[in-house]
Design a protein around this motif. Sequence first.
Motif, PDB file in Angstrom:
ATOM      1  N   LYS A 111      32.115  53.268  28.780  1.00  0.00           N
ATOM      2  CA  LYS A 111      31.428  53.967  27.701  1.00  0.00           C
ATOM      3  C   LYS A 111      29.950  53.712  27.331  1.00  0.00           C
ATOM      4  N   ILE A 112      29.108  54.725  27.227  1.00  0.00           N
ATOM      5  CA  ILE A 112      27.478  54.447  26.978  1.00  0.00           C
ATOM      6  C   ILE A 112      27.611  54.964  25.610  1.00  0.00           C
ATOM      7  N   LEU A 113      27.127  54.285  24.600  1.00  0.00           N
ATOM      8  CA  LEU A 113      26.912  54.533  23.128  1.00  0.00           C
ATOM      9  C   LEU A 113      25.254  54.435  22.837  1.00  0.00           C
ATOM     10  N   PHE A 114      24.915  55.666  21.964  1.00  0.00           N
ATOM     11  CA  PHE A 114      23.488  55.633  21.446  1.00  0.00           C
ATOM     12  C   PHE A 114      22.656  56.240  22.340  1.00  0.00           C
ATOM     13  N   SER A 115      23.202  57.128  23.315  1.00  0.00           N
ATOM     14  CA  SER A 115      22.482  57.712  24.336  1.00  0.00           C
ATOM     15  C   SER A 115      22.360  59.321  24.466  1.00  0.00           C
ATOM     16  N   THR A 116      21.491  59.732  25.186  1.00  0.00           N
ATOM     17  CA  THR A 116      21.490  61.301  25.269  1.00  0.00           C
ATOM     18  C   THR A 116      22.628  61.366  26.293  1.00  0.00           C
ATOM     19  N   GLU A 117      22.803  62.654  26.839  1.00  0.00           N
ATOM     20  CA  GLU A 117      23.594  63.207  28.051  1.00  0.00           C
ATOM     21  C   GLU A 117      23.099  63.024  29.288  1.00  0.00           C
ATOM     22  N   ASN A 118      21.885  62.688  29.272  1.00  0.00           N
ATOM     23  CA  ASN A 118      21.219  62.536  30.616  1.00  0.00           C
ATOM     24  C   ASN A 118      21.307  61.359  31.357  1.00  0.00           C
ATOM     25  N   ASN A 119      22.314  60.799  31.741  1.00  0.00           N
ATOM     26  CA  ASN A 119      22.827  59.359  32.339  1.00  0.00           C
ATOM     27  C   ASN A 119      23.602  59.554  33.586  1.00  0.00           C
ATOM     28  N   LYS A 120      23.045  58.281  34.192  1.00  0.00           N
ATOM     29  CA  LYS A 120      23.390  58.231  35.525  1.00  0.00           C
ATOM     30  C   LYS A 120      24.149  56.860  35.844  1.00  0.00           C
ATOM     31  N   ALA A 121      25.148  56.986  36.860  1.00  0.00           N
ATOM     32  CA  ALA A 121      26.036  55.701  37.295  1.00  0.00           C
ATOM     33  C   ALA A 121      25.948  55.548  38.554  1.00  0.00           C
ATOM     34  N   TYR A 122      24.895  54.895  39.099  1.00  0.00           N
ATOM     35  CA  TYR A 122      24.959  54.585  40.592  1.00  0.00           C
ATOM     36  C   TYR A 122      25.882  53.397  40.960  1.00  0.00           C
ATOM     37  N   ILE A 123      26.378  53.353  42.196  1.00  0.00           N
ATOM     38  CA  ILE A 123      27.300  52.451  42.591  1.00  0.00           C
ATOM     39  C   ILE A 123      27.032  52.035  44.176  1.00  0.00           C
ATOM     40  N   ILE A 124      27.348  50.717  44.418  1.00  0.00           N
ATOM     41  CA  ILE A 124      27.462  50.251  45.776  1.00  0.00           C
ATOM     42  C   ILE A 124      29.001  50.022  45.835  1.00  0.00           C
ATOM     43  N   THR A 125      29.611  50.880  47.153  1.00  0.00           N
ATOM     44  CA  THR A 125      31.105  50.945  47.234  1.00  0.00           C
ATOM     45  C   THR A 125      31.311  51.249  48.662  1.00  0.00           C
ATOM     46  N   ARG A 126      32.425  50.899  49.033  1.00  0.00           N
ATOM     47  CA  ARG A 126      32.589  51.171  50.695  1.00  0.00           C
ATOM     48  C   ARG A 126      33.436  52.550  50.581  1.00  0.00           C
ATOM     49  N   LEU A 127      33.786  53.225  49.207  1.00  0.00           N
ATOM     50  CA  LEU A 127      34.462  54.240  49.192  1.00  0.00           C
ATOM     51  C   LEU A 127      33.319  55.431  48.608  1.00  0.00           C
ATOM     52  N   GLY A 128      32.655  56.387  49.199  1.00  0.00           N
ATOM     53  CA  GLY A 128      32.088  57.193  48.727  1.00  0.00           C
ATOM     54  C   GLY A 128      32.214  58.635  49.503  1.00  0.00           C
ATOM     55  N   ILE A 129      31.316  59.556  48.983  1.00  0.00           N
ATOM     56  CA  ILE A 129      31.161  60.857  49.211  1.00  0.00           C
ATOM     57  C   ILE A 129      30.098  60.964  50.448  1.00  0.00           C
ATOM     58  N   GLU A 130      30.292  61.648  51.604  1.00  0.00           N
ATOM     59  CA  GLU A 130      29.346  62.161  52.244  1.00  0.00           C
ATOM     60  C   GLU A 130      29.234  63.698  52.683  1.00  0.00           C
ATOM     61  N   THR A 131      27.972  64.185  53.025  1.00  0.00           N
ATOM     62  CA  THR A 131      27.886  65.500  52.925  1.00  0.00           C
ATOM     63  C   THR A 131      26.835  65.833  54.114  1.00  0.00           C
TER      64      THR A 131
END
Length: 531
Positions: free
Chosen positions: A294-314
């Motif tokens: 959870k992110i505290l004391f922040s607005t709603e415009n937040n991002k969580a970028y990840i490095i992972t072997r399991l991801g979405i492609e398009t």
Amino acid sequence: MTPIRMIAAALAALAVCAPTGAAARAALDVALVMDASGSMRRTDPMTLRIPAARMFVDLLDGADRVAVVSFSTSARVLGGLRSLDAAGTAAVEEAVGKVTSSGAYTNLYKAVSAAADLLERGGGVEGGERRRRIIVLMSDGKMDVGDPKRDEALVSKLKDGLVEELKRRSIRVYTIAFTEESDMALLEEVARKTGGLFNVAPSDDVFHLVFGSIFESLKEPDMLPIEENTFFVDKAVDELTVVASKHSPETHITLVAPGGVEFTAATRDPSTRWSVARTFEMITIPDPADGTWKILFSTENNKAYIITRLGIETSLDRLNVMLGEGVPVNAWLEDAGGVVTVPEILDELDFDLHVSLPDGSTEKAELADDGGEGDVEKGDGVFSTVYRPALTGPYKFRLVAVSRTFEREKTFSFNVYEPEPAGAEAHGVAHSGGEHGAAAPDRDAPAGGHDGGHDGEGGGHGEEAPQSDEEPGADSDGGVWSGAVVKFLLINLLAAGAVLGWLNRRRLGGVREKWASLAARLAGLVGKKKE
């Protein structure tokens, strides 16, 4: 399923397929081109563009290269192309910090020209693979070199000459129009015609959001969906980077890890990288604990970028779309480069498309792998739909995949334009496939429902040029020879007439009759040729 598809599915399940997504994309050469005119002292008094640009650099990969150019009356290279290892990143961020707000004028032509030449000198080839060459141009003003006539000439030179050269060099321009004082029409046209993306930053406190959106467009990072500042980390996540927007410069962002442990910039773990700016904080955590964060004391415009072997492609790859066209949306899960086709996983998976429209409203559509509209084959692991924009302006897609054990998100931005009138110049290039996004796996053609063809580099969406009814090659050598004969006969006929007149004046009757007979014969030949 055909034997070939069965083999492909088996390979995907074993995760030994060749990478088709982020791992297969070419590295970037980016020229950051930043306005240093005096007007920036008023529009960006806290120089918030500096930490936002540094955040953009931090988010890129180590294989990418970045150069920094500032401009006002002329352009100045503050730092050449540097690879983003630790030393290179530090050098690029130092160069970004040298951008000032002290220039007298705004020469957009010089800015783009200098950046293009810098990228050209950089080579752009590594290991036999062509790098994607990008200019990120930010300005708060219009072309202004102190002479209105020269301003107009430079704008024409930029639009009619330099843009064509950029297209020839395969250099795309991502533009940021900062405040309504900027030349939005020019920046939009340059981006659209080079296959880049036009962005608007209405105020200085959203610079980091705009640079983040450009990063997402260029690199298509895997992300975690955030709802009410809460997100879920699963065991397949190797690294987590959170960009949290702040209510005010005095705000101190707090991260709450699974189990309730709280972290701030002052109390972070030594392995965590935590940078603090006036409008945002950026936190990178290697090997994050799995569970709910959870992110505290922040607005709603937040991002969580990840490095992972399991991801979405398009397969989404078009940054500029004409109103009335259908946009095929094909998305799938990849595990270590292989398409996930395991029924037990797909049966539990919800794949949704969240759309942010130009008027601020949102829409939601479900992607399906049922062989319906836009979907080629049921159960092949590729989820599809067709979206048809009803408004012109900027759109953002959020592709969200939610399962019982993991959640993933990927974003995609594009602009929708009115079609050009019949006979008008085409709208410039669409973002060509193969560079941005991945081809849908195991497919011979894109999904149906696309009303307009996808143009490659240098293509467009305007009316097709009218074709002549005359068969190619009709103006043959025989036609040219026939015209020459007719001209020869006409010239001789005129000459005969002139001689005849002279003889008439000299009253040489007998000779005159002979010349008259010759003229008549020549006239007869001309008549036959015309017939």
